[in-house]
Design a protein around this motif. Sequence first.
Motif, PDB file in Angstrom:
ATOM      1  N   SER A 163       0.827  -1.162  -0.014  1.00 35.67           N
ATOM      2  CA  SER A 163      -0.070  -0.089  -0.056  1.00 35.67           C
ATOM      3  C   SER A 163       0.711   1.466   0.087  1.00 35.67           C
ATOM      4  O   SER A 163       0.456   2.333  -0.424  1.00 35.67           O
ATOM      5  CB  SER A 163      -0.844   0.013   1.255  1.00 35.67           C
ATOM      6  OG  SER A 163      -0.247  -0.170   2.237  1.00 35.67           O
ATOM      7  N   SER A 195       1.193   2.967  -3.166  1.00 39.64           N
ATOM      8  CA  SER A 195       0.171   3.578  -4.101  1.00 39.64           C
ATOM      9  C   SER A 195      -0.120   3.192  -5.362  1.00 39.64           C
ATOM     10  O   SER A 195      -0.101   3.849  -6.518  1.00 39.64           O
ATOM     11  CB  SER A 195       0.350   5.125  -3.981  1.00 39.64           C
ATOM     12  OG  SER A 195       0.335   5.792  -2.725  1.00 39.64           O
ATOM     13  N   GLN A 209      -0.979   1.947  -8.970  1.00 40.13           N
ATOM     14  CA  GLN A 209      -1.977   2.446  -9.919  1.00 40.13           C
ATOM     15  C   GLN A 209      -2.536   1.358 -10.739  1.00 40.13           C
ATOM     16  O   GLN A 209      -3.891   1.328 -11.154  1.00 40.13           O
ATOM     17  CB  GLN A 209      -1.177   3.405 -11.036  1.00 40.13           C
ATOM     18  CG  GLN A 209      -0.801   4.527 -10.162  1.00 40.13           C
ATOM     19  CD  GLN A 209      -0.046   5.570 -11.150  1.00 40.13           C
ATOM     20  OE1 GLN A 209       0.131   5.687 -12.472  1.00 40.13           O
ATOM     21  NE2 GLN A 209       0.750   6.520 -10.489  1.00 40.13           N
ATOM     22  N   THR A 248      -8.773   1.195  -7.887  1.00 39.96           N
ATOM     23  CA  THR A 248      -9.738   2.323  -7.421  1.00 39.96           C
ATOM     24  C   THR A 248      -9.428   2.531  -6.013  1.00 39.96           C
ATOM     25  O   THR A 248      -8.948   1.661  -5.182  1.00 39.96           O
ATOM     26  CB  THR A 248     -11.054   1.926  -7.959  1.00 39.96           C
ATOM     27  OG1 THR A 248     -11.359   0.659  -7.169  1.00 39.96           O
ATOM     28  CG2 THR A 248     -11.263   1.714  -9.267  1.00 39.96           C
ATOM     29  N   GLN A 249     -10.176   3.523  -5.515  1.00 45.27           N
ATOM     30  CA  GLN A 249     -10.059   3.723  -4.037  1.00 45.27           C
ATOM     31  C   GLN A 249     -10.957   2.630  -3.303  1.00 45.27           C
ATOM     32  O   GLN A 249     -10.628   2.295  -2.256  1.00 45.27           O
ATOM     33  CB  GLN A 249     -10.840   4.958  -3.769  1.00 45.27           C
ATOM     34  CG  GLN A 249     -10.723   5.430  -2.085  1.00 45.27           C
ATOM     35  CD  GLN A 249      -9.205   5.778  -1.891  1.00 45.27           C
ATOM     36  OE1 GLN A 249      -8.385   5.925  -2.533  1.00 45.27           O
ATOM     37  NE2 GLN A 249      -9.123   5.144  -0.539  1.00 45.27           N
ATOM     38  N   ASN A 250     -11.872   2.199  -4.233  1.00 43.59           N
ATOM     39  CA  ASN A 250     -12.887   0.913  -3.414  1.00 43.59           C
ATOM     40  C   ASN A 250     -11.790  -0.386  -3.182  1.00 43.59           C
ATOM     41  O   ASN A 250     -12.051  -0.921  -1.952  1.00 43.59           O
ATOM     42  CB  ASN A 250     -13.845   0.681  -4.141  1.00 43.59           C
ATOM     43  CG  ASN A 250     -14.901   1.778  -3.956  1.00 43.59           C
ATOM     44  OD1 ASN A 250     -14.946   2.597  -3.123  1.00 43.59           O
ATOM     45  ND2 ASN A 250     -15.754   1.969  -5.147  1.00 43.59           N
ATOM     46  N   ASP A 251     -10.922  -0.636  -4.274  1.00 43.24           N
ATOM     47  CA  ASP A 251     -10.096  -1.614  -4.027  1.00 43.24           C
ATOM     48  C   ASP A 251      -9.181  -1.570  -2.800  1.00 43.24           C
ATOM     49  O   ASP A 251      -8.858  -2.514  -2.203  1.00 43.24           O
ATOM     50  CB  ASP A 251      -9.354  -1.809  -5.295  1.00 43.24           C
ATOM     51  CG  ASP A 251     -10.133  -1.994  -6.560  1.00 43.24           C
ATOM     52  OD1 ASP A 251     -10.988  -2.956  -6.472  1.00 43.24           O
ATOM     53  OD2 ASP A 251      -9.601  -1.854  -7.684  1.00 43.24           O
ATOM     54  N   MET A 252      -8.770  -0.349  -2.583  1.00 39.30           N
ATOM     55  CA  MET A 252      -7.810  -0.091  -1.427  1.00 39.30           C
ATOM     56  C   MET A 252      -8.556  -0.405  -0.080  1.00 39.30           C
ATOM     57  O   MET A 252      -7.978  -1.039   0.928  1.00 39.30           O
ATOM     58  CB  MET A 252      -7.207   1.206  -1.384  1.00 39.30           C
ATOM     59  CG  MET A 252      -6.275   1.661  -2.673  1.00 39.30           C
ATOM     60  SD  MET A 252      -4.918   0.536  -2.723  1.00 39.30           S
ATOM     61  CE  MET A 252      -3.889   1.053  -1.332  1.00 39.30           C
ATOM     62  N   ILE A 253      -9.603  -0.015  -0.128  1.00 38.49           N
ATOM     63  CA  ILE A 253     -10.577  -0.022   1.028  1.00 38.49           C
ATOM     64  C   ILE A 253     -10.831  -1.546   1.216  1.00 38.49           C
ATOM     65  O   ILE A 253     -10.648  -2.039   2.617  1.00 38.49           O
ATOM     66  CB  ILE A 253     -12.040   0.822   0.962  1.00 38.49           C
ATOM     67  CG1 ILE A 253     -11.571   2.242   1.084  1.00 38.49           C
ATOM     68  CG2 ILE A 253     -12.927   0.430   2.229  1.00 38.49           C
ATOM     69  CD1 ILE A 253     -12.859   3.075   0.720  1.00 38.49           C
TER      70      ILE A 253
END
Length: 642
Positions: A476, A479, A481, A489-494
């Motif tokens: 993580s 960051s 891409q 996407t941000q949802n993937d990170m969450i």
Amino acid sequence: MRSISQRAYKFNWEKRSFKSGDHITLASSSMPSFPILQRSSEEKILYSDRLTLERQKLTVCPIIDGEEHLRLLNFQHNFITRIQNISNLQRLIFLDLYDNQIEEISGLSTLRSLRVLLLGKNRIKKISNLENLKSLDVLDLHGNQITKIENVGHLCDLRVLNLARNLLSHVDNLSGLDSLTELNLRHNQITFVRDVDNLPCLQRLFLSFNNISTFESVCCLADSSSLSDITFDGNPIAQESWYKHTILQNMTQLRQLDMKRVTEEERRMASVAAKKEEEKKRESHKQSLLKEKKRLTINNVARKWDLQQHRISSIAPNQDRKVSDCPQDPSQLRGSTVSAFPEETGSLDSGLTSALQGLSVTDTHLVEVDGDTLSLYGSGALESLDRNWSVQTAGMVTTVSFTFIEFDEIVQVLPKLKIKFPNSLHLKFKETNLVMLQQFNALAQLRRVDQLTVDPQGNPVVNFTLWKYYVLFRLSHFSMQKINGTEVTQNDMIMAERLFGILAHVASSELPQYRLISILGDARKKQFRYLLETKGKKPGLVNEENSDSKRLVGENTNRATLNYTTRDFYNERLEEIKEKKKFCKMYMEDLVKEATEINMKNEALQKLWPQMFIELVRDAVIEIRNKNSYMKLCLQQITDQK
């Protein structure tokens, strides 16, 4: 062709039709219905050697009696379907049957003196029955339906051959036409030309409006020493930028090209362009050789990789396997291997094939820099990271691709990769035996990774449903891409944090402090000590900047506990532990042995001591019983010692 025939024979024709003075009678009913031509004595004297029957709507050749002296006969623009009734004209040298409906060449076997035969614009499909016309000088067959050049090799005196506007697809079977100077093949469907270089006298060749697209299809023309005039207009080849230069460079004897005179300046420009083209071909050939060598080397590396994996696979069934979603031994998971890059295999031209005969294919690794991509094939390619790469080359590399290399071997060179290629942002793995999620932990030691591509071929880990989320969680701090070409996407990170966040917390909280410090790097150790020192302090004692730093450091430290140990390193540690155990065991055995001996001596002393004490006391009493003697003995001993 009218111009050709007139150029060959400058006859002044006086076109005559049937007049009232011409006496024509029809044969009786018992004979075939052929018109019989009879001329008056005056006409025979006036036009003794020629006869014109042009545009008379004739469907058959009339019977011509008493005209054996005729030399020129014209049947132009009629409807004649068959050549007949002229076998008696054995002095005939010029026969014109242009624009009729003749389908077959026949009836000419007795005309051995014939020099000019004009059969243009008929319906002839095959060249035949010319065996006895060995004196032919001009043969015009344009505007027919001929598909093949044949049965003309015996016409050794033929100078002009016109086959324009037929259905020819190729040119050959011209051997024997030793006197041919002009060959007209305009408006056919010709794609290649052969045998023209065997015509020693050919000067003019007309190939306009055919389907010739490459110089190789007409390369035999370059070997003709007599050819001076040629046309290619209307062919695909004439549209190429290199057309004129190539023709003039290879056919230096030409005087006219496409009916235009060739100048010395054009020859010079053609020579310059040909040199450039030759250099381009050499470079292309060189690139083809390099490409083929690359393909052969990669296939060789692939074969070695396959053999290695098959050996591992043959050992695996004999070992106990643990049932787990994340297998611990990469050698136990190996799918079917596929031959590398089959799409690059294919037929090669003869020149390239001969050049490749001496090409070595024993290389077991390949290193290639193509633009911004560094490609490594085979484990031996990892040694290239020790080279002295130029700053410019190393700085250009942003993508590093690993193929046919064990991931555990790649892990060992990741520190070098970080130093040698500081701008590398994209990693690709194909046939690297990525089989478990823990292996991705090793990538955390790199400086930065923006993109990660893991090919399913040879990497079973991609079959795990959550492998992408684990990569996003563990790496993580990069960051990332893209993963396998898909935007992160941000949802993937969450989702990644939700799935694996507790894993890092458990891993860091359950480890003892000494163990946690031992697995962290120097920088992480300082960060960890900073956390311990600030632990328990009130929030007001730490400024906002340090608070944010502490939060980030904590996240990275937690994840740092999720590391990966390669099999080789693990085996080395096992060997080291075994050696230490062996040493400790031997040391303890020596200590026990020494202690046992001391104890045995002590027990023996305890048994002997009472008797020894009695003897000591007795000896002392006896020695001092006579005081004077004892003193003298002591003085004597002192004197002796001096």
